[in-house]
Enzyme design. Structure first.
Site, PDB file in Angstrom:
ATOM      1  N   GLY A   1     -20.955 -24.868 -10.354  1.00 12.76           N
ATOM      2  CA  GLY A   1     -21.801 -25.760 -11.134  1.00 12.76           C
ATOM      3  C   GLY A   1     -21.503 -27.233 -10.948  1.00 12.76           C
ATOM      4  O   GLY A   1     -21.336 -27.719  -9.840  1.00 12.76           O
TER       5      GLY A   1
ATOM      6  N   ARG B   1     -26.497 -22.546   2.512  1.00 13.40           N
ATOM      7  CA  ARG B   1     -26.339 -21.120   2.195  1.00 13.40           C
ATOM      8  C   ARG B   1     -26.565 -20.238   3.426  1.00 13.40           C
ATOM      9  O   ARG B   1     -25.948 -19.180   3.550  1.00 13.40           O
ATOM     10  CB  ARG B   1     -27.304 -20.722   1.082  1.00 13.40           C
ATOM     11  CG  ARG B   1     -26.863 -21.299  -0.245  1.00 13.40           C
ATOM     12  CD  ARG B   1     -27.832 -21.007  -1.340  1.00 13.40           C
ATOM     13  NE  ARG B   1     -27.233 -21.400  -2.606  1.00 13.40           N
ATOM     14  CZ  ARG B   1     -27.856 -21.377  -3.773  1.00 13.40           C
ATOM     15  NH1 ARG B   1     -29.100 -20.949  -3.833  1.00 13.40           N
ATOM     16  NH2 ARG B   1     -27.252 -21.743  -4.872  1.00 13.40           N
TER      17      ARG B   1
ATOM     18  N   LYS C   1     -21.033 -27.842 -23.980  1.00 19.32           N
ATOM     19  CA  LYS C   1     -20.896 -27.160 -25.254  1.00 19.32           C
ATOM     20  C   LYS C   1     -19.784 -26.131 -25.291  1.00 19.32           C
ATOM     21  O   LYS C   1     -19.582 -25.380 -24.337  1.00 19.32           O
ATOM     22  CB  LYS C   1     -22.218 -26.465 -25.603  1.00 19.32           C
ATOM     23  CG  LYS C   1     -23.332 -27.484 -25.833  1.00 19.32           C
ATOM     24  CD  LYS C   1     -24.444 -26.945 -26.704  1.00 19.32           C
ATOM     25  CE  LYS C   1     -25.087 -25.762 -26.086  1.00 19.32           C
ATOM     26  NZ  LYS C   1     -26.335 -25.315 -26.565  1.00 19.32           N
TER      27      LYS C   1
ATOM     28  N   GLY D   1     -23.073 -19.313 -12.330  1.00 16.10           N
ATOM     29  CA  GLY D   1     -23.032 -18.281 -13.368  1.00 16.10           C
ATOM     30  C   GLY D   1     -22.043 -17.183 -13.042  1.00 16.10           C
ATOM     31  O   GLY D   1     -21.283 -16.731 -13.903  1.00 16.10           O
TER      32      GLY D   1
HETATM   33  P1  AMP Z   1     -21.948 -27.443 -18.552  1.00 20.44           P
HETATM   34  O1  AMP Z   1     -23.197 -27.012 -17.855  1.00 20.44           O
HETATM   35  O2  AMP Z   1     -21.724 -26.815 -19.880  1.00 20.44           O
HETATM   36  O3  AMP Z   1     -20.728 -27.387 -17.649  1.00 20.44           O
HETATM   37  O4  AMP Z   1     -22.185 -28.956 -18.936  1.00 20.44           O
HETATM   38  C1  AMP Z   1     -22.392 -29.949 -17.995  1.00 20.44           C
HETATM   39  C2  AMP Z   1     -23.001 -31.116 -18.675  1.00 20.44           C
HETATM   40  O5  AMP Z   1     -22.175 -31.559 -19.725  1.00 20.44           O
HETATM   41  C3  AMP Z   1     -23.202 -32.287 -17.764  1.00 20.44           C
HETATM   42  O6  AMP Z   1     -24.556 -32.478 -17.544  1.00 20.44           O
HETATM   43  C4  AMP Z   1     -22.577 -33.446 -18.549  1.00 20.44           C
HETATM   44  O7  AMP Z   1     -23.386 -34.586 -18.548  1.00 20.44           O
HETATM   45  C5  AMP Z   1     -22.455 -32.900 -19.941  1.00 20.44           C
HETATM   46  N1  AMP Z   1     -21.379 -33.554 -20.702  1.00 20.44           N
HETATM   47  C6  AMP Z   1     -20.093 -33.685 -20.346  1.00 20.44           C
HETATM   48  N2  AMP Z   1     -19.416 -34.404 -21.261  1.00 20.44           N
HETATM   49  C7  AMP Z   1     -20.286 -34.724 -22.244  1.00 20.44           C
HETATM   50  C8  AMP Z   1     -20.185 -35.451 -23.453  1.00 20.44           C
HETATM   51  N3  AMP Z   1     -19.021 -35.995 -23.840  1.00 20.44           N
HETATM   52  N4  AMP Z   1     -21.285 -35.568 -24.199  1.00 20.44           N
HETATM   53  C9  AMP Z   1     -22.453 -35.026 -23.817  1.00 20.44           C
HETATM   54  N5  AMP Z   1     -22.618 -34.326 -22.677  1.00 20.44           N
HETATM   55  C10 AMP Z   1     -21.544 -34.167 -21.892  1.00 20.44           C
END
Ligand code: AMP
Length: 396
Positions: free
Chosen positions: A353, A39, A200, A376
């Site tokens: 991310g 950074r 999610k 974010g």
């Molecule tokens: P996000 O921060 O919402 O982008 O989510 C990232 C996280 O989603 C990572 O840590 C992944 O391990 C998790 N992830 C991705 N695919 C799956 C899945 N099929 N089931 C559970 N967790 C998942």
């Protein structure tokens, strides 16, 4: 949201003092030394430009999460030292970010010189966007240059408040983010393909809402895909699901088809009976996952389909892994998307991310057109939201 902002390159800087909001929120090791200075290095082009133009730079940042008072282990002093090494000249460290001693240092600063204010979050007023605090910060300089993209979604004194008192411009880092993400959303080379994944659906609803109006094709992977598959009547075993979002997903699928936006869901997955690194991956149809098993990655056929779609696209925006990429056995889907993006001819934008972590881990960062530095903030830009730290900058 206007992504077209006046930049530091357009300001006469000679003899001027610029208050520059940087992102020096660097990771520290257990001895308090800088563990990774990416950074700091990233902030150099804007700082060098100001100094070369005969301006003086009053740099500021937060570091960590202080409780609102001075904490020696969260001092920015080591950053001043590292900046000095990069710039080849001393960067004077201020004892605080406001107050008479700091004002005196700032007014004594000569063209071509830089100083660093102490951690902004040693004052609670920073995160409260206190107008008197913002005014005091602003009083140190003639112009404000915002270059900490990771914090532009927050309305803090140093990211937004100071713009009420100084003409406000973006630095080169924010300019690049706005050009890449704003450009992909507002004026993309078509077809515009969005790849969305992650855990999610509920975290990505606003992005889905915005992209359904802009993209030509949406590829949905990761944990969020199972809510879609269930909404379409599929059997998803014990995969991740946001039950209460199913009606929303159905509405969105209807909206997509009326707009001719193609939503492509996984056709096959790698499933497992438990969420663990050692779990045995079992290939199965995405809409026929046995009870007691959960989908943890997209399958081979889906990897091929997604790679083909990426190859055909004019612009690709990616946010969120295709599976639990932290486990080697379930990282193939995320890797396939990263490789397809690295090899494709379209404009590639990685939106922060975990997708950035995956691309970096695979050594493919250099093959992407833009990798966002703000998790974010880039998500909120993709949501089409008005970000306070961007909205406050002068329009070009
Ligand atoms: P996000 O921060 O919402 O982008 O989510 C990232 C996280 O989603 C990572 O840590 C992944 O391990 C998790 N992830 C991705 N695919 C799956 C899945 N099929 N089931 C559970 N967790 C998942």
């Amino acid at each position: 949201m206007n992504y077209n902002k006046k930049t530091v390159a357009g300001i006469p800087l000679k003899g001027k003092k610029a208050l520059v909001r940087c992102d020096f929120n660097v990771p520290l090791d257990k001895n308090g030394a800088i563990a990774d200075d990416t950074r700091i290095a990233a902030a150099l082009p804007t700082i060098r430009y100001i100094l070369e133009q005969g301006g003086a730079a009053i740099l500021c940042s937060h570091l960590g999460r202080p409780k609102g008072g001075f904490e020696p282990e969260l001092s920015l002093k080591p950053v001043a030292k590292r900046l000095g090494e990069y710039l080849g000249k001393e960067v004077a460290m201020a004892p605080d970010c406001v107050g008479p001693a700091v004002s005196a240092m700032a007014s004594a600063l000569k063209p071509g010189e830089a100083m660093l204010l102490e951690n902004l979050r040693f004052h609670k007023e920073e995160e409260k966007n206190d107008p008197a605090f913002a005014k005091e910060l602003a009083s140190l300089a003639d112009v404000f240059v915002s270059d900490a993209f990771g914090t532009v979604h927050r309305a803090h004194a140093s990211t937004a408040g100071v713009a009420a008192y100084l003409p406000a411009y973006c630095g080169f880092l924010i300019e690049a983010e706005l050009k890449a993400i704003g450009g992909a959303l507002e004026n993309p080379r078509r077809p515009l393909l969005a790849v969305l994944g992650g855990a999610k659906v509920s975290d990505k609803l606003a992005v889905l809402d915005n992209l359904i109006d802009k993209a030509d094709v949406l590829l949905i992977g990761g944990g969020m895909a199972f809510t879609f598959i269930k909404a379409m009547g599929g059997r998803i075993g014990k995969s991740l699901v946001d039950e209460d979002k199913i009606p929303y997903i159905i509405d969105m699928m209807v909206k997509a088809s009326s707009k001719d936006v193609e939503i492509i869901l996984p056709s096959d997955v790698l499933a497992a009976s438990e969420f663990s690194a050692g779990a045995e991956p079992v290939a199965c149809e995405a809409d026929n996952i046995p009870d007691g098993m959960m989908g943890l990655d997209i399958g081979e056929k889906t990897r091929e389909t997604f790679a083909e779609e990426i190859k055909r696209a004019g612009t690709i925006i990616w946010n969120g892994p295709m599976g639990v990429f932290e486990f080697d056995a379930f990282s193939k889907g995320t890797e396939a998307v990263a490789r397809a993006m690295a090899e494709c001819r379209g404009v590639t934008v990685i939106g922060g991310g975990d997708s950035v972590a995956a691309v970096t881990k695979l050594g493919l960062a250099g093959s992407m057109d833009h990798i966002s530095t703000g998790g974010g903030a880039s998500l909120e830009l993709m949501e089409g939201k008005e970000l306070p730290g961007i909205a406050c900058l002068l329009d070009a």
